[in-house]
Design a protein around this motif. Structure first.
Motif, short mmCIF file in Angstrom:
data_model
loop_
_atom_site.label_atom_id
_atom_site.label_comp_id
_atom_site.label_asym_id
_atom_site.label_seq_id
_atom_site.Cartn_x
_atom_site.Cartn_y
_atom_site.Cartn_z
N LYS A 99 -113.77 10.40 -63.54
CA LYS A 99 -113.46 8.92 -64.18
C LYS A 99 -114.78 8.27 -64.37
O LYS A 99 -115.03 7.34 -65.35
CB LYS A 99 -112.55 8.13 -63.23
CG LYS A 99 -110.94 8.76 -63.54
CD LYS A 99 -110.06 7.83 -62.57
CE LYS A 99 -108.70 8.16 -62.67
NZ LYS A 99 -107.96 7.30 -61.86
N ASN A 129 -111.79 11.33 -59.26
CA ASN A 129 -112.76 10.35 -59.41
C ASN A 129 -114.13 10.49 -60.09
O ASN A 129 -114.64 9.31 -60.66
CB ASN A 129 -112.81 9.53 -58.13
CG ASN A 129 -111.53 8.91 -57.55
OD1 ASN A 129 -110.84 8.42 -58.42
ND2 ASN A 129 -111.33 8.94 -56.36
N ASN A 177 -108.19 14.42 -55.90
CA ASN A 177 -108.63 12.86 -56.08
C ASN A 177 -110.21 12.77 -56.21
O ASN A 177 -110.58 12.13 -56.78
CB ASN A 177 -108.06 12.08 -54.97
CG ASN A 177 -106.62 11.69 -55.28
OD1 ASN A 177 -106.05 12.13 -56.14
ND2 ASN A 177 -105.83 11.50 -54.04
#
Length: 168
Positions: A25, A22, A18
């Motif tokens: 992103k 992130n 994650n």
């Protein structure tokens, strides 16, 4: 565009994945990411110590195979799980800055340091290197093998009456 990211299902692996997603992103908000949890040989064989299984890449082979087969687009691994050689066609695309590399000794309630432990105290680790480091410092300790994710290892302090557990 969608990128499928392969990872193990442990809390640590999912947290690391994650974090990577992130960061990606932030640079590419238009990209959709999907996490695919993949069971590895190391996840499935829990009752045998890692050095007795004797297989390099216990926690990555199945994930690497899905990369090669095109079932996932990328994978996130802990460096501690990586063998020294990668299969043909795969490469390390990026290695982020390392977090704190020190180990931690989690002790049974009532103890505050390794020096508080009684003679013969039972301390668990999954690493031969850590075992011998502990024995060099405290030759009287009873070092026992342990497997499992972080939560499982900490729970074993009570469940298996351990005096402490070393975690990476």
């Amino acid at each position: 565009m969608k990128i499928i990211v392969g990872t193990r299902g442990s809390k640590l692996a999912v947290t690391q994945t994650n974090w990577v997603i992130n960061k990606l992103k932030e640079k590419h908000p238009e990209v959709e990411f999907e996490t695919k949890i993949i069971k590895t040989k190391g996840d499935l064989i829990q009752n045998v110590s890692l050095d007795k299984i004797g297989d390099k890449g216990l926690f990555v082979k199945e994930i690497e195979q899905q990369l090669i087969d095109g079932q996932i687009d990328m994978a996130v691994h802990s460096m501690k799980d990586m063998p020294s050689n990668l299969p043909k066609g795969l490469k390390f695309a990026s290695i982020p800055k390392r977090e704190d590399a020190r180990d931690v000794l989690v002790l049974k309630e009532g103890y505050s340091s390794i020096n508080d432990l009684p003679n013969g105290a039972k301390v668990a680790t999954g690493s031969k290197r850590r075992k011998y480091q502990l024995l060099k410092y405290r030759p009287d300790l009873n070092i026992v093998p342990i497997r499992g994710n972080v939560d499982t290892r900490i729970r074993k302090i009570v469940d298996e009456n351990l005096d402490g557990v070393v975690l990476a």
